[in-house]
Design an enzyme around this catalytic site. Sequence first.
Site, PDB file in Angstrom:
ATOM      1  N   ASP A 171      -9.524  13.286   1.028  1.00  0.00           N
ATOM      2  CA  ASP A 171      -9.830  13.200   1.777  1.00  0.00           C
ATOM      3  C   ASP A 171      -9.191  13.520   2.969  1.00  0.00           C
ATOM      4  O   ASP A 171      -7.906  13.324   3.030  1.00  0.00           O
ATOM      5  CB  ASP A 171     -10.219  11.414   1.715  1.00  0.00           C
ATOM      6  CG  ASP A 171     -10.292  10.515   3.221  1.00  0.00           C
ATOM      7  OD1 ASP A 171     -10.942  11.319   4.049  1.00  0.00           O
ATOM      8  OD2 ASP A 171     -10.748   9.473   2.695  1.00  0.00           O
ATOM      9  N   TYR A 206      -2.865   1.027  -9.491  1.00  0.00           N
ATOM     10  CA  TYR A 206      -1.739   1.257  -7.703  1.00  0.00           C
ATOM     11  C   TYR A 206      -0.230   0.410  -8.273  1.00  0.00           C
ATOM     12  O   TYR A 206      -0.885  -0.496  -8.175  1.00  0.00           O
ATOM     13  CB  TYR A 206      -2.335   1.609  -6.808  1.00  0.00           C
ATOM     14  CG  TYR A 206      -1.385   2.097  -5.774  1.00  0.00           C
ATOM     15  CD1 TYR A 206      -1.261   3.501  -5.727  1.00  0.00           C
ATOM     16  CD2 TYR A 206      -1.337   1.729  -4.443  1.00  0.00           C
ATOM     17  CE1 TYR A 206      -0.844   4.171  -4.763  1.00  0.00           C
ATOM     18  CE2 TYR A 206      -0.283   2.121  -4.022  1.00  0.00           C
ATOM     19  CZ  TYR A 206      -0.376   3.406  -3.672  1.00  0.00           C
ATOM     20  OH  TYR A 206       0.240   4.609  -3.049  1.00  0.00           O
ATOM     21  N   GLY A 262      -3.107   1.924   1.122  1.00  0.00           N
ATOM     22  CA  GLY A 262      -3.846   1.613   2.404  1.00  0.00           C
ATOM     23  C   GLY A 262      -6.534   1.909   1.634  1.00  0.00           C
ATOM     24  O   GLY A 262      -6.795   1.922   0.767  1.00  0.00           O
ATOM     25  N   ALA A 263      -6.559   0.638   2.686  1.00  0.00           N
ATOM     26  CA  ALA A 263      -8.198   0.203   2.126  1.00  0.00           C
ATOM     27  C   ALA A 263      -8.870   1.550   2.355  1.00  0.00           C
ATOM     28  O   ALA A 263      -9.977   1.589   1.204  1.00  0.00           O
ATOM     29  CB  ALA A 263      -8.352  -0.553   3.467  1.00  0.00           C
ATOM     30  N   ASP A 264      -8.985   2.767   3.022  1.00  0.00           N
ATOM     31  CA  ASP A 264      -9.405   3.715   2.998  1.00  0.00           C
ATOM     32  C   ASP A 264      -9.309   4.540   1.109  1.00  0.00           C
ATOM     33  O   ASP A 264     -10.595   4.894   0.922  1.00  0.00           O
ATOM     34  CB  ASP A 264      -9.565   4.715   4.237  1.00  0.00           C
ATOM     35  CG  ASP A 264      -8.329   5.472   4.111  1.00  0.00           C
ATOM     36  OD1 ASP A 264      -6.879   4.698   3.650  1.00  0.00           O
ATOM     37  OD2 ASP A 264      -7.631   6.150   4.944  1.00  0.00           O
ATOM     38  N   ASP A 296     -15.547   0.171   9.018  1.00  0.00           N
ATOM     39  CA  ASP A 296     -13.956   0.726   8.631  1.00  0.00           C
ATOM     40  C   ASP A 296     -13.311   0.687  10.153  1.00  0.00           C
ATOM     41  O   ASP A 296     -13.543   2.143  10.481  1.00  0.00           O
ATOM     42  CB  ASP A 296     -14.091   2.380   7.782  1.00  0.00           C
ATOM     43  CG  ASP A 296     -13.602   3.468   7.248  1.00  0.00           C
ATOM     44  OD1 ASP A 296     -12.161   2.294   7.611  1.00  0.00           O
ATOM     45  OD2 ASP A 296     -12.946   3.879   7.743  1.00  0.00           O
ATOM     46  N   ALA A 321     -10.363   4.797  16.254  1.00  0.00           N
ATOM     47  CA  ALA A 321     -11.758   3.881  16.461  1.00  0.00           C
ATOM     48  C   ALA A 321     -12.069   3.228  15.389  1.00  0.00           C
ATOM     49  O   ALA A 321     -11.111   3.335  13.944  1.00  0.00           O
ATOM     50  CB  ALA A 321     -12.144   5.434  17.116  1.00  0.00           C
TER      51      ALA A 321
END
EC number: 2.7.1.33
Length: 247
Positions: free
Chosen positions: A117, A87, A94-96, A7, A12
């Site tokens: 989140d 969506y 966002g991938a997250d 991820d 980072a």
Amino acid sequence: MRTLVFDIGNTAVKYGCFEANGLQETAAGLTLEQMPATVERLRPDHVLVASVAEPTAAWAARLQPLLKGRVLEFGPATTRLPIRNAYASPRTLGADRLAAAVGAAWLRPQHDTLIVDAGTAIKCDWVEGGHTFRGGSIAPGLRMRFEALHKLTGRLPLVDMPAAVATPLDLIGTDTPSAIRSGVLNGAAAEVNGLIEQYQALSPRLAVVLAGGDAPFFQPRLKGHIFVIPELVLLGLHRILVHNVEN
């Protein structure tokens, strides 16, 4: 089957190594340059690379020679999913957020779930019936709020998070730093509790799942029963990889 998921965030890289569906190892703070060494050490069967920060093609090409299996680049608009993505603009998703939705759907099939989140941004997303990602909201995270007050004003100082995030906060700040902490932290908790109440009005049996780096701050401050799953995004990425390998 052993899987390894990366991820890539704004600052980072975080990774998770899974055996079957069990998370065996995870760490945050990895640099992009350390990813190949992590693959060589853990020797996964398949790897997934997801990013909210930069394209993944170059990293996928660099990692592929290190393993016999597949390197999957996760694209919210292009990668096959085990859930429906409703969506309206999947290419901007966002991938997250989508990975967290997949993780929540796998953990709670056939149930409505609200994901909170709390990371760089505070994202509240609704998974309907354990099978459909509907969307939700994005707001500045805690540190972003502190930084905005400092950078966008002339005299307000940059205030840090309290060292013990579970410590009760004063409602009334008696100096400028404590007033900023009250506004940012108590305000964010009240904001998320208000959103939870609105979602519960839509779905009275809604489950709330809390994830993200600032989950320890929000956990004691959110009302009702909360499921705390810090590695929800990694779990979702793992399930996406398994779905694509097996189908």
